[in-house]
Scaffold this motif. Structure first.
Motif, mmCIF file in Angstrom:
data_model
loop_
_atom_site.group_PDB
_atom_site.id
_atom_site.type_symbol
_atom_site.label_atom_id
_atom_site.label_comp_id
_atom_site.label_asym_id
_atom_site.label_seq_id
_atom_site.Cartn_x
_atom_site.Cartn_y
_atom_site.Cartn_z
ATOM 1 N N PRO A 29 0.802 -1.233 0.000
ATOM 2 C CA PRO A 29 0.000 0.000 0.000
ATOM 3 C C PRO A 29 0.833 1.281 0.000
ATOM 4 N N ILE A 31 0.029 5.683 0.532
ATOM 5 C CA ILE A 31 -0.986 6.693 0.881
ATOM 6 C C ILE A 31 -0.531 8.072 0.418
ATOM 7 N N CYS B 20 -3.714 7.183 9.584
ATOM 8 C CA CYS B 20 -4.433 6.304 8.669
ATOM 9 C C CYS B 20 -3.558 5.121 8.309
ATOM 10 N N LEU B 21 -4.074 3.937 8.520
ATOM 11 C CA LEU B 21 -3.345 2.720 8.145
ATOM 12 C C LEU B 21 -3.937 2.180 6.851
ATOM 13 N N ALA B 22 -3.084 1.968 5.846
ATOM 14 C CA ALA B 22 -3.559 1.368 4.597
ATOM 15 C C ALA B 22 -2.971 -0.029 4.441
ATOM 16 N N CYS B 63 1.086 0.811 5.106
ATOM 17 C CA CYS B 63 1.544 2.178 4.941
ATOM 18 C C CYS B 63 0.750 2.988 5.962
ATOM 19 N N PHE B 64 1.443 3.796 6.754
ATOM 20 C CA PHE B 64 0.770 4.568 7.802
ATOM 21 C C PHE B 64 1.057 6.034 7.552
ATOM 22 N N GLN B 65 0.011 6.853 7.557
ATOM 23 C CA GLN B 65 0.181 8.271 7.240
ATOM 24 C C GLN B 65 -0.387 9.127 8.364
ATOM 25 N N LEU B 78 5.025 9.658 6.504
ATOM 26 C CA LEU B 78 4.620 8.407 5.873
ATOM 27 C C LEU B 78 5.553 7.282 6.328
ATOM 28 N N GLU B 80 6.317 3.299 5.714
ATOM 29 C CA GLU B 80 6.069 2.090 4.936
ATOM 30 C C GLU B 80 6.721 0.955 5.699
#
Lengths: 156, 156
Positions: A29, A31, B20-22, B63-65, B78, B80
């Motif tokens: 993923p 973002i 936000c975790l994707a 991926c965490f934003q 960001l 990853e």
């Protein structure tokens, strides 16, 4: 926590300017924080070309998330859909041109965050921009599924 | 727009509570707003079991934003990395227990958003919780790559 109804979701989409776009690059993923404009069930966005547009052209499946917090309440809207790029060389339908005009007005306020320099003029046939040597892509997200949750932030 | 240095990134990760975790489910992205705690290069989170844990156990690439906006400036970090779940039946190392304690304190404030009812007590061996019939998963995100960008919001 409560599920939001269509009217509550529409209100968040109409009022908010920034969200998070997630895409997948070979099942990994990525973002991107992104400004958007919403009209008639469709999200519009514009971005400089780069890693994100490369991924999105290969795999158009996207998820877009918008969080609205306000005093002690929060709302979260999730859109699962498909990325579709516009061709700057073709005239836009009136509702698309209208949404793109709204998007461009919003981009002015967040130009540095989203990496696009305003002002961008919009008419029935907007022109592509080159920012710091990078082209931009204009796209829409066609929603397959829209859902929303809301609740209160505990102050404990 | 500017690249953030390691100290500036650390400051955002230490101060912020929500991100936000994707993740990717067969190359289709999914986003989850999530509370986190950060310590020594690792993010800690806890979530109820469901669609997200199913996806993350199959495909741990995440991926965490985190976006921090403040008056006319913004910062975006960001991360990853990889999702790793903790086993509640094993004792935690002291720095993990410490980070989990910090996470649980934060979850109290955003319990409704993240779907976990506080209070959660934490000691050297936290216990799993069942919330509305759903188990919770405690995890860490081990960062492969951390990057940050910052800039100003235009007021035009």
């Amino acid at each position: 926590m409560q599920t939001m109804n269509a009217k509550e979701i529409e209100e968040v989409l109409t009022r908010e300017t920034l969200g998070c776009l997630a895409c997948c690059d070979n099942n990994v993923p990525y973002i991107i924080p992104m400004a958007f404009a919403y009209k008639n069930g469709i999200l519009y966005g514009q971005t400089t070309e780069g890693r994100k547009t490369e991924i999105l052209r290969k795999n158009p499946a996207v998820c877009f998330q918008i969080t609205q917090t306000e005093f002690s309440t929060w709302k979260s809207v999730l859109i699962e859909g498909k990325y579709e790029e516009f061709d700057f060389d073709k005239p836009f339908a009136p509702d698309v041109a209208d949404a793109v005009g709204k998007l461009h007005a919003r981009l002015k306020a967040v130009q540095d965050l989203v990496g696009i320099s305003a002002p961008i003029t919009s008419d029935g046939k907007p022109k592509p921009l080159t920012i710091n040597g990078k082209k931009t892509a204009l796209f829409r997200i066609v929603a397959g599924n829209i859902s929303g949750r809301q609740g209160g932030l505990s102050d404990s």
